[in-house]
Design a protein around this motif. Structure first.
Motif, mmCIF file in Angstrom:
data_model
loop_
_atom_site.group_PDB
_atom_site.id
_atom_site.type_symbol
_atom_site.label_atom_id
_atom_site.label_comp_id
_atom_site.label_asym_id
_atom_site.label_seq_id
_atom_site.Cartn_x
_atom_site.Cartn_y
_atom_site.Cartn_z
ATOM 1 N N ALA A 24 80.479 41.019 100.426
ATOM 2 C CA ALA A 24 79.137 41.069 101.014
ATOM 3 C C ALA A 24 78.493 39.690 100.912
ATOM 4 C CB ALA A 24 78.289 42.091 100.268
ATOM 5 N N GLU A 75 76.517 34.362 88.417
ATOM 6 C CA GLU A 75 75.372 35.275 88.461
ATOM 7 C C GLU A 75 75.691 36.439 89.390
ATOM 8 O OE1 GLU A 75 71.769 32.087 87.595
ATOM 9 O OE2 GLU A 75 71.804 33.150 89.510
ATOM 10 N N THR A 105 84.962 36.695 88.703
ATOM 11 C CA THR A 105 84.250 37.940 89.018
ATOM 12 C C THR A 105 84.292 38.900 87.827
ATOM 13 O OG1 THR A 105 84.677 37.673 91.364
ATOM 14 C CG2 THR A 105 84.219 39.911 90.609
ATOM 15 N N ASP A 128 80.740 39.995 86.639
ATOM 16 C CA ASP A 128 80.267 41.331 87.068
ATOM 17 C C ASP A 128 80.827 42.467 86.212
ATOM 18 O OD1 ASP A 128 79.075 39.926 89.089
ATOM 19 O OD2 ASP A 128 80.541 40.476 90.626
ATOM 20 N N SER A 158 94.884 32.948 85.382
ATOM 21 C CA SER A 158 95.959 32.023 84.979
ATOM 22 C C SER A 158 96.051 31.841 83.473
ATOM 23 C CB SER A 158 95.735 30.649 85.624
ATOM 24 O OG SER A 158 95.295 30.785 86.943
ATOM 25 N N ARG A 171 92.046 34.851 80.343
ATOM 26 C CA ARG A 171 90.686 34.841 79.785
ATOM 27 C C ARG A 171 90.029 36.222 79.849
ATOM 28 N NH1 ARG A 171 87.093 31.020 82.662
ATOM 29 N NH2 ARG A 171 88.455 31.066 84.500
ATOM 30 N N VAL A 201 97.622 30.681 89.272
ATOM 31 C CA VAL A 201 98.624 31.645 89.748
ATOM 32 C C VAL A 201 98.950 31.344 91.217
ATOM 33 C CG1 VAL A 201 99.076 34.077 90.191
ATOM 34 C CG2 VAL A 201 97.745 33.406 88.181
ATOM 35 N N TYR A 251 75.552 30.566 96.429
ATOM 36 C CA TYR A 251 76.986 30.279 96.304
ATOM 37 C C TYR A 251 77.704 30.919 97.493
ATOM 38 C CZ TYR A 251 81.442 29.976 93.686
ATOM 39 O OH TYR A 251 82.720 29.686 93.252
#
Ligand SMILES: NC(=O)c1ccc[n+]([C@@H]2O[C@H](COP(=O)([O-])OP(=O)(O)OC[C@H]3O[C@@H](n4cnc5c(N)ncnc54)[C@H](OP(=O)(O)O)[C@@H]3O)[C@@H](O)[C@H]2O)c1
Length: 238
Positions: free
Chosen positions: A31, A44, A73, A77, A98, A101, A145, A195
């Motif tokens: 979106a 954010e 993401t 999120d 990759s 994390r 990756v 962004y």
């Protein structure tokens, strides 16, 4: 016909593709605001879709075997990536990560219905304390990756259709690699100045810009939904 049914028919008609390509059919779906922003700034969260579009997103998820997001993401999120707002099965959750994390406490790694697949370049030396399968793949020139290797592995694991929900770096990487086959875009009636969903594609000339055709569009509640197939032109031989 309502937009959800149109998109379902259109997507279902693409399935012959993957049998010859031996990689999953890849649908980008996200979106954005009218000015192309997916959020205010990276890191954010901004909810842009109206309730009808959110339902469409859940329906799209149920039409794919796998759903993939980037680690950016996940960290921002903390999504679940399940099908909740309509009936249908949840796709296999997959993260491009990759350097491993993803926190074991991420909601994706706490799901009890499916083990999250973490696509990484690392070979873990210990146990991962969440519900995840760690899949080690080769890295690309940037040490991330490699997308072709990722798609090949997903194909081998039975994924024939893959929905890529973002964020920007991942969307951009799929477009740059010419590995996205279709786009379903929700355009919310707002301006964010934030962004952007698509970053620098680093293309040599304008004729190489990905084209969308045929192009379909329809209003869904307050949002405009646009969808179509992506077409790429090869870089001219030097
Ligand atoms: N509006 C929407 O529909 C929507 C949807 C999703 C997200 N978002 C928003 O977008 C933002 C996150 O986007 P983002 O661009 O920061 O992060 P992202 O695209 O979710 O994840 C980017 C990360 O993925 C990893 N990665 C691994 N392999 C990669 C590859 N081949 N190509 C690219 N990335 C690869 C990289 O981290 P490593 O190097 O550590 O692997 C990279 O930093 C959040 O603010 C979120 O809220 C909006």
């Amino acid at each position: 016909m309502i937009v959800n049914q149109q998109i379902e028919r259109w997507l279902t008609a693409q399935t012959a593709f993957s049998e010859s390509a031996e990689r999953p059919f890849v649908t980008l779906s996200y979106a954005q605001s009218w000015d192309g922003s997916i959020t205010t700034r990276a890191g954010e969260t901004l909810g842009l879709s109206g309730s009808e579009s959110r339902r469409l997103t859940h329906q799209l998820r149920s039409l794919h075997d796998g759903i993939l997001v980037g680690i950016g993401t996940v960290l921002t999120d903390d999504p679940q990536l399940t099908v909740r707002e309509c009936s249908g099965k949840s796709p296999q959750p997959i993260v491009l990560d990759s350097w491993l994390r993803t926190p074991p406490t991420a909601r994706l790694c706490q799901r009890t219905d499916k083990e999250c697949w973490l696509l990484t370049c690392l070979k873990p030396d210990g146990e991962f304390d969440g519900n995840a399968e760690i899949i080690t793949l080769e890295g690309d020139d940037d040490g991330r990756v490699d997308l072709s290797a990722a798609l090949q592995r997903l194909w081998e694991k039975g994924i024939r259709t893959l929905m890529v929900e973002g964020g920007s770096q991942v969307i951009t990487a799929f477009l740059k690699a010419q590995l996205a086959d279709a786009l379903v875009l929700t355009i919310a009636p707002t301006l964010v100045g934030g962004y952007k969903g698509v970053g620098n594609l680093d293309l040599g000339c304008k004729s190489q810009l990905p084209q969308i055709r045929p192009l379909h569009s329809q209003m869904l509640g307050p949002d405009l939904i646009m969808w179509g197939n992506l077409h790429y032109r090869e870089a001219a031989a030097a």
